[in-house]
Design a protein around this motif. Structure first.
Motif, short mmCIF file in Angstrom:
data_model
loop_
_atom_site.label_atom_id
_atom_site.label_comp_id
_atom_site.label_asym_id
_atom_site.label_seq_id
_atom_site.Cartn_x
_atom_site.Cartn_y
_atom_site.Cartn_z
N VAL A 1 6.60 13.08 -29.27
CA VAL A 1 5.25 12.62 -29.54
C VAL A 1 5.26 11.35 -30.40
O VAL A 1 4.37 10.55 -30.30
N PHE A 2 6.26 11.17 -31.21
CA PHE A 2 6.33 10.01 -32.08
C PHE A 2 7.02 8.86 -31.35
O PHE A 2 8.15 8.49 -31.65
N VAL A 3 6.31 8.30 -30.37
CA VAL A 3 6.85 7.20 -29.58
C VAL A 3 5.77 6.12 -29.44
O VAL A 3 4.58 6.39 -29.56
N ASP A 4 6.21 4.91 -29.18
CA ASP A 4 5.27 3.82 -28.96
C ASP A 4 4.40 4.13 -27.74
O ASP A 4 4.83 4.83 -26.83
N ALA A 5 3.19 3.59 -27.75
CA ALA A 5 2.28 3.82 -26.62
C ALA A 5 1.40 2.59 -26.43
O ALA A 5 0.98 1.95 -27.39
N ASP A 6 1.13 2.28 -25.17
CA ASP A 6 0.22 1.20 -24.81
C ASP A 6 -0.80 1.72 -23.82
O ASP A 6 -0.47 2.53 -22.95
N TYR A 7 -2.03 1.25 -23.96
CA TYR A 7 -3.10 1.62 -23.04
C TYR A 7 -3.98 0.40 -22.84
O TYR A 7 -4.32 -0.29 -23.80
N ASP A 8 -4.35 0.15 -21.60
CA ASP A 8 -5.19 -1.01 -21.31
C ASP A 8 -6.06 -0.70 -20.10
O ASP A 8 -5.55 -0.33 -19.04
N ASP A 9 -7.38 -0.78 -20.28
CA ASP A 9 -8.31 -0.69 -19.16
C ASP A 9 -9.43 -1.69 -19.40
O ASP A 9 -9.30 -2.58 -20.24
N ASP A 10 -10.53 -1.58 -18.69
CA ASP A 10 -11.62 -2.55 -18.83
C ASP A 10 -12.28 -2.53 -20.19
O ASP A 10 -12.88 -3.51 -20.62
N ARG A 25 10.50 10.83 -41.45
CA ARG A 25 9.39 9.94 -41.80
C ARG A 25 9.33 8.76 -40.84
O ARG A 25 10.35 8.28 -40.37
N TYR A 26 8.10 8.30 -40.62
CA TYR A 26 7.85 7.20 -39.68
C TYR A 26 6.75 6.30 -40.23
O TYR A 26 5.93 6.73 -41.05
N ASN A 27 6.70 5.08 -39.75
CA ASN A 27 5.57 4.19 -40.00
C ASN A 27 4.77 4.10 -38.70
O ASN A 27 5.33 3.83 -37.63
N TYR A 28 3.47 4.34 -38.80
CA TYR A 28 2.55 4.29 -37.67
C TYR A 28 1.76 2.99 -37.78
O TYR A 28 1.22 2.67 -38.84
N SER A 29 1.69 2.24 -36.68
CA SER A 29 0.94 1.00 -36.65
C SER A 29 0.12 0.95 -35.36
O SER A 29 0.67 1.17 -34.27
N TYR A 51 7.00 13.96 -39.70
CA TYR A 51 7.14 14.92 -38.62
C TYR A 51 7.86 16.16 -39.13
O TYR A 51 8.89 16.05 -39.78
N TRP A 52 7.28 17.32 -38.88
CA TRP A 52 7.93 18.60 -39.16
C TRP A 52 8.06 19.35 -37.84
O TRP A 52 7.16 19.32 -37.00
N THR A 53 9.16 20.06 -37.68
CA THR A 53 9.31 20.89 -36.49
C THR A 53 8.38 22.10 -36.62
O THR A 53 7.94 22.46 -37.72
N ARG A 54 8.10 22.72 -35.50
CA ARG A 54 7.25 23.91 -35.50
C ARG A 54 7.86 25.00 -36.38
O ARG A 54 7.16 25.67 -37.13
N SER A 55 9.17 25.17 -36.31
CA SER A 55 9.81 26.21 -37.12
C SER A 55 9.73 25.90 -38.61
O SER A 55 9.57 26.81 -39.43
N GLU A 56 9.82 24.63 -39.01
CA GLU A 56 9.68 24.28 -40.42
C GLU A 56 8.29 24.66 -40.95
O GLU A 56 8.16 25.22 -42.03
N VAL A 57 7.27 24.37 -40.16
CA VAL A 57 5.90 24.69 -40.56
C VAL A 57 5.69 26.20 -40.57
O VAL A 57 5.16 26.77 -41.54
N SER A 58 6.12 26.88 -39.52
CA SER A 58 5.95 28.34 -39.43
C SER A 58 6.68 29.04 -40.56
O SER A 58 6.14 29.96 -41.19
#
Length: 89
Positions: A1-10, A25-29, A51-58
């Motif tokens: 889920v922590f990956v770059d993403a691009d979206y473009d429409d009208d 840890r990550y930087n989000y821009s 980012y925490w894994t599901r098991s870390e949170v549980s």
């Protein structure tokens, strides 16, 4: 889920960059342009995120005395996260 993403429409041009900094840890821009009949509106945001894994949170919640009631992740499909309904025991 922590990956770059691009979206473009009208109507929207959105670029998200996620840069790892180590230790979960990550930087989000984000740079988003919304195209309207009055012109373009620009939105920018930047923040550190963790980012925490599901098991870390549980495990942390169980240690704090919570028990799982239900996994409701399916109600939020496409958001890239797990959603758990927890109850204090």
């Amino acid at each position: 889920v922590f990956v770059d993403a691009d979206y473009d429409d009208d109507q929207i041009l959105r670029t998200v960059q996620i840069s790892p900094t180590g230790g979960g840890r990550y930087n989000y821009s984000e740079h988003t342009v919304v195209r309207t009949e009055k012109g373009e509106e620009t939105y920018r945001d930047r923040f550190p995120i963790r980012y925490w894994t599901r098991s870390e949170v549980s495990d942390a919640l169980q240690t704090a005395g919570f028990v799982a009631e239900a996994d409701v992740s399916g109600r939020f499909a496409g958001l890239g996260a797990d959603y758990l309904l927890m109850r204090k025991a």
